[in-house]
Scaffold this motif. Structure first.
Motif, short mmCIF file in Angstrom:
data_model
loop_
_atom_site.label_atom_id
_atom_site.label_comp_id
_atom_site.label_asym_id
_atom_site.label_seq_id
_atom_site.Cartn_x
_atom_site.Cartn_y
_atom_site.Cartn_z
N LYS A 255 0.84 -1.20 0.00
CA LYS A 255 0.00 0.00 0.00
C LYS A 255 0.88 1.26 0.00
O LYS A 255 0.67 2.18 -0.78
CB LYS A 255 -0.90 0.00 1.25
CG LYS A 255 -2.06 0.98 1.13
CD LYS A 255 -3.11 0.77 2.22
CE LYS A 255 -4.41 1.46 1.83
NZ LYS A 255 -5.07 0.79 0.68
N THR B 152 2.60 1.71 -3.35
CA THR B 152 1.66 2.17 -4.38
C THR B 152 1.34 3.65 -4.21
O THR B 152 1.23 4.40 -5.18
CB THR B 152 0.35 1.35 -4.32
OG1 THR B 152 0.68 -0.05 -4.31
CG2 THR B 152 -0.53 1.63 -5.52
N LEU C 110 -2.96 1.98 -11.34
CA LEU C 110 -2.40 1.91 -9.99
C LEU C 110 -3.02 0.77 -9.19
O LEU C 110 -2.32 0.08 -8.44
CB LEU C 110 -2.63 3.24 -9.26
CG LEU C 110 -1.59 4.33 -9.52
CD1 LEU C 110 -2.06 5.64 -8.93
CD2 LEU C 110 -0.23 3.95 -8.93
N GLN C 111 -4.32 0.57 -9.36
CA GLN C 111 -4.96 -0.51 -8.61
C GLN C 111 -4.47 -1.87 -9.10
O GLN C 111 -4.17 -2.77 -8.31
CB GLN C 111 -6.48 -0.41 -8.74
CG GLN C 111 -7.15 -1.12 -7.55
CD GLN C 111 -8.65 -1.22 -7.70
OE1 GLN C 111 -9.27 -0.34 -8.29
NE2 GLN C 111 -9.23 -2.26 -7.14
N GLU D 254 -1.01 -2.39 -7.73
CA GLU D 254 -1.02 -2.73 -6.31
C GLU D 254 -1.32 -4.22 -6.11
O GLU D 254 -0.64 -4.91 -5.35
CB GLU D 254 -2.07 -1.88 -5.57
CG GLU D 254 -2.07 -2.15 -4.07
CD GLU D 254 -2.93 -1.15 -3.29
OE1 GLU D 254 -3.44 -0.18 -3.89
OE2 GLU D 254 -3.07 -1.35 -2.08
#
Lengths: 116, 116, 116, 116
Positions: free
Chosen positions: A104, A107, D77-78, D81
């Protein structure tokens, strides 16, 4: 950070002591290279001051700003790569919840890089 | 924008003398402010060197890199705004082909900023 | 761009009628090209949906996302170039305060592009 | 993370079978959410076509392009991650050289995201 799981005095196979536990960050081994890069970027910023001072043409200054930004991004990418290879990978090996927090955090750092 | 300098004898309607012709770029008037900004960025880069030297945590260094990149982009944007307001606008007022060249040049500078 | 310069029956020298006044924006003339570009980007986004649906490897999806983002940025840059060449240049030719507002507006649009 | 599948008679300590080995990528579990996001972005791109078609003001189109680019970056980005949390972390747990390759690959993907 140092989670000695079992109280035993013979480290069980699950007990992993990483560089990170010892306060050695991923970028440690490239320290001199990083400092050299940053000094070069510092020189570029001083070059920008000279350009402004000498009334150099705006577009040429913008080109130099882009070069400096690129150099900073490139430094950040190298730091991030070492961080993933060491700190994040270490958290994965250790198991537990730490990996989630580390991923987390990484990111969010990448998101900050993208938004500039 | 159309600064007909001297009160000389009847400059023809097509003859426009701009700041830009006189080698005064758009950012000229904010020179001190620009230099101040750049010195602050230089300080940030030196701060980064200290952080690496003192083995600060990777993610904290990345946060500082993002702040420096943002500061550089913000400087570039101000320079660009002044460039558009002065150099590009002057080219438009003068007429002729110069405006096309100026706009192309500015767009390429923006593209370089985006790609870093 | 269409500057009815002089000679004509009675437009005063300060009265300039531009494309922009007539509601024709800078990108008007490249409309078909823009629509073609956007349809291609729409196809890329649909391709991304197929990739997610077929469980394609994450990194390959990220590569395709970067290609789409690049295509969008490239479309934005062309739009911006036409905007500078027409709307902003027209404001400069007309004189008055409009150029300041137009340049500020364009710079803010560039800032938004940079921050994504 | 270390999912020793089942049934197997005494998997040796080095033998780790991960989701990734079974072709299940990190983003698998958020598939529906990802598809929903991408359909929304597709709608934004179609919105852009309408805007160009209806001769909307350039700057308003640029604002919408920035929103779409931001949405794409946010999707990326997700995905990244989840990739770090699953694929990269799995490689770290498995040990061996794979982690280096995975981290290099992820960093290159981030570099591509930055350069657009």
């Amino acid at each position: 950070m140092t989670t000695t799981e079992t109280g035993a005095d013979t480290p069980s196979s699950t007990e992993v002591v990483t560089d990170h536990d010892r306060g050695i960050h991923g970028y440690h081994h490239q320290k001199q290279e990083h400092l050299k890069r940053l000094r070069r970027i510092e020189g570029q910023i001083r070059g920008l001051q000279r350009m402004v001072d000498e009334d150099v043409y705006c577009i040429d200054i913008l080109t130099q700003v882009s070069a400096s930004t690129k150099a900073l991004q490139s430094f950040a990418l190298q730091l991030l790569e070492e961080h993933l290879r060491h700190c994040v990978a270490d958290a994965a090996v250790k198991g537990g919840d730490e990996i989630d927090a580390k991923v987390k955090e990484a990111t969010q750092a990448i998101a900050r890089m993208l938004r500039t």
